[in-house]
Design a protein around this motif. Structure first.
Motif, PDB file in Angstrom:
ATOM      1  N   GLN A  20       0.820  -1.207   0.000  1.00 53.18           N
ATOM      2  CA  GLN A  20       0.000   0.000   0.000  1.00 53.18           C
ATOM      3  C   GLN A  20       0.856   1.261   0.000  1.00 53.18           C
ATOM      4  N   LYS A  21       2.056   1.173   0.517  1.00 53.36           N
ATOM      5  CA  LYS A  21       2.901   2.351   0.586  1.00 53.36           C
ATOM      6  C   LYS A  21       3.583   2.646  -0.737  1.00 53.36           C
ATOM      7  N   LYS A  22       3.707   1.643  -1.579  1.00 58.50           N
ATOM      8  CA  LYS A  22       4.337   1.868  -2.881  1.00 58.50           C
ATOM      9  C   LYS A  22       3.340   2.489  -3.835  1.00 58.50           C
ATOM     10  N   ARG A  23       3.811   3.363  -4.652  1.00 57.88           N
ATOM     11  CA  ARG A  23       2.963   3.958  -5.687  1.00 57.88           C
ATOM     12  C   ARG A  23       2.972   3.066  -6.920  1.00 57.88           C
ATOM     13  N   PRO A  24       1.884   3.081  -7.673  1.00 59.08           N
ATOM     14  CA  PRO A  24       1.909   2.321  -8.925  1.00 59.08           C
ATOM     15  C   PRO A  24       2.893   2.970  -9.892  1.00 59.08           C
ATOM     16  N   PRO A  25       3.508   2.182 -10.748  1.00 62.30           N
ATOM     17  CA  PRO A  25       4.494   2.755 -11.668  1.00 62.30           C
ATOM     18  C   PRO A  25       3.825   3.703 -12.658  1.00 62.30           C
ATOM     19  N   LEU A  26       4.534   4.746 -13.008  1.00 68.05           N
ATOM     20  CA  LEU A  26       4.022   5.702 -13.980  1.00 68.05           C
ATOM     21  C   LEU A  26       4.158   5.124 -15.378  1.00 68.05           C
ATOM     22  N   VAL A  27       3.111   5.250 -16.163  1.00 67.96           N
ATOM     23  CA  VAL A  27       3.137   4.771 -17.538  1.00 67.96           C
ATOM     24  C   VAL A  27       3.364   5.973 -18.437  1.00 67.96           C
ATOM     25  N   ARG A  28       4.477   5.957 -19.106  1.00 68.02           N
ATOM     26  CA  ARG A  28       4.781   7.029 -20.043  1.00 68.02           C
ATOM     27  C   ARG A  28       4.937   6.414 -21.432  1.00 68.02           C
ATOM     28  N   PRO A  29       3.843   6.366 -22.177  1.00 69.19           N
ATOM     29  CA  PRO A  29       3.927   5.732 -23.497  1.00 69.19           C
ATOM     30  C   PRO A  29       4.792   6.545 -24.449  1.00 69.19           C
ATOM     31  N   THR A  30       5.517   5.829 -25.299  1.00 72.67           N
ATOM     32  CA  THR A  30       6.351   6.510 -26.285  1.00 72.67           C
ATOM     33  C   THR A  30       5.539   6.973 -27.480  1.00 72.67           C
ATOM     34  N   ARG A  31       4.407   6.312 -27.712  1.00 73.10           N
ATOM     35  CA  ARG A  31       3.508   6.676 -28.815  1.00 73.10           C
ATOM     36  C   ARG A  31       2.121   6.903 -28.252  1.00 73.10           C
TER      37      ARG A  31
END
Length: 124
Positions: A20-31
């Motif tokens: 719960q303390k970890k944040r979900p990973p950020l999704v940075r799409p290239t397209r």
């Protein structure tokens, strides 16, 4: 006997609190996250070979009669009849499974659908 004493992080790890303390990973799409206008052309799976026995009988007749068509007219006609039947069955099966939900679509049919229903690129 006293129960063993574990560090605090073990208790959090076992209870799942560390997740719960970890944040979900950020999704940075290239397209941009939209469907493409077409898919890659894939070769359709080859069907089963038909009329093999008729073809082998015809070729054996040719070999026996020194490749004379008149002597093997009956075998040649049997082979042509089998090819016509197989082609008719293939066409009927193709018509039945045009857009059936049981099978995957071929790449040509997907491209045709994507041309009919293109992506909406403008913002509403």
């Amino acid at each position: 006997m006293a129960a063993p004493v574990y560090p605090a992080w073990v208790g959090r790890w076992v209870s799942g609190q560390w997740r719960q303390k970890k944040r979900p990973p950020l999704v940075r799409p290239t397209r941009p996250l939209v469907l493409a206008d077409q898919v890659a052309n894939r070769r359709e799976t080859a069907g089963d070979a038909t009329c093999i026995t008729e073809m082998s009988i015809m070729m054996a007749c040719w070999k026996q009669n020194d490749f004379n068509d008149t002597a093997c007219a009956k075998e040649i006609q049997m082979f042509y009849d089998c090819v016509a039947r197989a082609e008719k069955e293939r066409r009927e099966n193709e018509d039945e499974k045009t857009l059936s939900p049981q099978r995957n679509l071929t790449s040509s049919k997907v491209n045709k659908l994507l041309r009919r229903f293109p992506n909406i690129t403008r913002c509403a």
